[in-house]
Design an enzyme around this catalytic site. Sequence first.
Site, PDB file in Angstrom:
ATOM      1  N   ARG A  92      43.712  38.520 -11.621  1.00  0.00           N
ATOM      2  CA  ARG A  92      44.391  39.806 -11.623  1.00  0.00           C
ATOM      3  C   ARG A  92      44.188  40.498 -12.968  1.00  0.00           C
ATOM      4  O   ARG A  92      43.719  39.898 -13.936  1.00  0.00           O
ATOM      5  CB  ARG A  92      45.884  39.637 -11.352  1.00  0.00           C
ATOM      6  CG  ARG A  92      46.614  38.843 -12.420  1.00  0.00           C
ATOM      7  CD  ARG A  92      48.100  38.761 -12.132  1.00  0.00           C
ATOM      8  NE  ARG A  92      48.821  38.102 -13.216  1.00  0.00           N
ATOM      9  CZ  ARG A  92      50.145  38.126 -13.343  1.00  0.00           C
ATOM     10  NH1 ARG A  92      50.878  38.778 -12.469  1.00  0.00           N
ATOM     11  NH2 ARG A  92      50.727  37.518 -14.351  1.00  0.00           N
ATOM     12  N   GLY A 150      27.920  40.077  -3.522  1.00  0.00           N
ATOM     13  CA  GLY A 150      26.687  39.295  -3.543  1.00  0.00           C
ATOM     14  C   GLY A 150      26.753  38.062  -4.406  1.00  0.00           C
ATOM     15  O   GLY A 150      25.738  37.387  -4.610  1.00  0.00           O
ATOM     16  N   ASN A 199      40.119  35.045 -21.084  1.00  0.00           N
ATOM     17  CA  ASN A 199      41.035  36.152 -20.824  1.00  0.00           C
ATOM     18  C   ASN A 199      42.478  35.704 -20.672  1.00  0.00           C
ATOM     19  O   ASN A 199      43.399  36.457 -20.991  1.00  0.00           O
ATOM     20  CB  ASN A 199      40.596  36.892 -19.556  1.00  0.00           C
ATOM     21  CG  ASN A 199      41.668  37.823 -19.034  1.00  0.00           C
ATOM     22  OD1 ASN A 199      41.921  38.895 -19.604  1.00  0.00           O
ATOM     23  ND2 ASN A 199      42.334  37.419 -17.967  1.00  0.00           N
ATOM     24  N   TYR A 240      53.042  36.979 -30.517  1.00  0.00           N
ATOM     25  CA  TYR A 240      51.856  37.446 -29.802  1.00  0.00           C
ATOM     26  C   TYR A 240      50.793  37.916 -30.797  1.00  0.00           C
ATOM     27  O   TYR A 240      49.620  37.552 -30.693  1.00  0.00           O
ATOM     28  CB  TYR A 240      52.239  38.582 -28.855  1.00  0.00           C
ATOM     29  CG  TYR A 240      51.082  39.183 -28.097  1.00  0.00           C
ATOM     30  CD1 TYR A 240      50.563  38.537 -26.981  1.00  0.00           C
ATOM     31  CD2 TYR A 240      50.523  40.391 -28.481  1.00  0.00           C
ATOM     32  CE1 TYR A 240      49.494  39.082 -26.271  1.00  0.00           C
ATOM     33  CE2 TYR A 240      49.471  40.953 -27.787  1.00  0.00           C
ATOM     34  CZ  TYR A 240      48.957  40.294 -26.672  1.00  0.00           C
ATOM     35  OH  TYR A 240      47.898  40.843 -25.980  1.00  0.00           O
ATOM     36  N   LYS A 282      46.967  36.266 -31.508  1.00  0.00           N
ATOM     37  CA  LYS A 282      45.725  37.031 -31.375  1.00  0.00           C
ATOM     38  C   LYS A 282      44.972  37.114 -32.704  1.00  0.00           C
ATOM     39  O   LYS A 282      43.729  37.100 -32.721  1.00  0.00           O
ATOM     40  CB  LYS A 282      46.036  38.425 -30.840  1.00  0.00           C
ATOM     41  CG  LYS A 282      46.598  38.430 -29.423  1.00  0.00           C
ATOM     42  CD  LYS A 282      45.626  37.850 -28.410  1.00  0.00           C
ATOM     43  CE  LYS A 282      46.150  37.977 -26.988  1.00  0.00           C
ATOM     44  NZ  LYS A 282      45.195  37.479 -25.975  1.00  0.00           N
TER      45      LYS A 282
END
Length: 253
Positions: free
Chosen positions: A13, A51, A87, A157, A161
């Site tokens: 998602r 594909g 991700n 957070y 990062k």
Amino acid sequence: MTRPAAIVTGGARGIGLACTEALADAGFDILVADLAEQAPDGLAEKITARGAKFAYVSCDIANLHSHAAPVDATMRAFGRIDCLVNNAGVGAVVRGDLLELKPENFDRALNINLRGTVFLSQAVAKAMLAAPGDHPKSIITITSVSAEMASPERSEYCISKAGLSMWVKNLALRLAPENIGVFEVRPGIIRTDMTAGVTAKYDALIDSGLVPAKRWGEASDIGAVVATLAAGKLGFSTGSIINVDGALSVPRL
């Protein structure tokens, strides 16, 4: 050439799904590693309609013992690994005064966003080196403008990062002689489930000029960048940071 293969963590998602779709459109077979025991309904059909071959593995990247699963499954399904898109991640459990930050909330952000991503990257890099192929290889890590721009109400957070950004630099140096491109992609304010709870706040900030491009970023903006990097056309730019933020992070007076 056979089709290249990519692993996308958190690829079911949001930004991860956009990366999955963009890579499939670019000719990659895809393994999605996500928390759910099984792929969400319709995900496999959405990717194979482009594909691509599709595989899915349940994986909590905070659990280092789970990292072998996506690596092994990708090799079984496709016989190769050409791209890893890091991700998967989480936001702050609670936005608030950093003087009230709880250790368990700090640990959660660091274990998933930083520690888990570091050691999954390590496992995938070893697999790439053990099985060189005929397609450019890359490790692409999605961080955030928060790697540099501070938000005291969600400091854990930002810290996770920022640490991940330094990991990317070190990994790029280690893998440059091996011809594996390593990149950091920094999204700005992107319309996803993670930002759904603060939509009104960011609508107002964007309207007031916070984002020079005067719009939300979309997950597809990130997917387009990831697909370009995975294609190997920017290989000599390894170690680079690509800001996808509508010029939000550009310093200005």
